[in-house]
Design an enzyme around this catalytic site. Structure first.
Site: not given
Ligand code: NAP
Length: 260
Positions: A159, A95, A155
């Site tokens: 999505k 995001n 974002y």
């Molecule tokens: P996170 O903790 O940031 O983990 C995501 C991982 O993916 C990180 O290692 C990040 O690297 C890597 N990454 C992201 N974009 C990338 C790219 N373009 N190329 C290479 N690596 C990339 O995120 P999360 O909360 O687990 O989210 C995972 C998914 O769930 C995402 O698609 C997010 O939109 C979705 N989501 C999460 C939530 C929530 O509440 N957490 C809610 C709705 C949807 P960096 O650390 O370098 O950024």
């Protein structure tokens, strides 16, 4: 319940942190082989070491997935090293707060590249191999696709597109018996979430306000709860489920707002 993942090969984007890390570990615990694709080498190495220490099998490719060459490399590496692909878990996303008023056309396009383009590119490059295994695709979406949030056009557009592509690909891939589903989280405590909430004024107050509105248990969803659904969808145990967008969010997106 045996999910029948043993010795099958799964690519998890963003599989080193948060929801992706939970998916990687769950697949490995079920006997599957995990390839993590993400942009931070030491994060990738750390999760692979953790999985291997627990007796699992894992490898990684490091790079920014917004680069189509990194997507190609991820598929090539997986096939060269493990000879097959049984599933693609498109999870990486961020995001990144590219709004309508405060963003720019360049930033908007950059957000689509880093949040959306790799979902298509990886699916495209993986397709010949998924056809051979009758494998499947699981996408990780976001509530933002259906609720809006404000100040995050890139974002939200990404999505929203992922929801549309879930149905689109489910139809296009019917002849190959490749299933396509999306798990849609709302509020999950991960490194991404922590970084995002810190950008708001009064983060602690805001967090308490959000949690109080999550109907089931008044708590955040865990990464493991998202992973359990994602891995079930990957498995043969969901063999007649395709084109579905499944909300794992404690009722946050759909239940009546007046619930105390
Ligand atoms: P996170 O903790 O940031 O983990 C995501 C991982 O993916 C990180 O290692 C990040 O690297 C890597 N990454 C992201 N974009 C990338 C790219 N373009 N190329 C290479 N690596 C990339 O995120 P999360 O909360 O687990 O989210 C995972 C998914 O769930 C995402 O698609 C997010 O939109 C979705 N989501 C999460 C939530 C929530 O509440 N957490 C809610 C709705 C949807 P960096 O650390 O370098 O950024």
């Amino acid at each position: 319940m045996d999910l029948n993942l043993a010795n099958k090969v799964y690519i998890v984007t963003g599989g080193a942190k948060g929801i992706g890390a939970a998916i990687s570990k769950t697949i490995a615990a079920e006997g599957g082989i995990v390839i993590i694709a993400g942009r931070n080498k030491s994060d990738n190495q750390q999760i692979v070491d953790e999985i291997v220490k627990l007796g699992g099998k894992a490898g990684y490719v490091t790079g920014e997935l917004g680069d189509p060459g990194v997507c190609r490399e991820t598929i090539d590496f997986t096939v060269e090293k493990y000879g097959r692909i049984d599933g693609l878990i498109n999870n990486a996303g961020k995001n990144d707060g590219v709004g309508l008023e405060k963003g720019t056309p360049e930033k908007f396009f950059g957000s689509l590249r880093n949040n959306l383009s790799h979902f298509y590119n990886l699916a495209h490059y993986a397709l010949p191999y998924l056809k051979k295994t009758k494998g499947n695709i699981v996408n990780i979406g976001s509530k933002v696709a259906v609720t809006g949030q404000g100040n995050t056009s890139g974002y939200a557009a990404s999505k929203g597109a992922i929801n549309a592509l879930t149905r689109e690909w489910a139809v296009e891939l019917l002849p190959y018996s490749i299933r396509v589903n999306t798990v849609l989280p709302a509020e999950v405590w991960t490194p991404l979430y922590e970084n995002w909430i810190k950008t708001l004024p009064n983060p602690e107050e805001k967090l308490a306000q959000i949690v109080s509105k999550i109907p089931l248990g008044k708590r955040m969803t865990t990464s493991e709860e998202i992973a359990d659904m994602a891995v079930f969808l990957l498995s043969d145990r969901s063999s007649h489920t395709t084109g579905q967008i499944i909300f794992v969010d404690g009722g946050y997106s759909h239940l009546d707002r007046s619930i105390e």
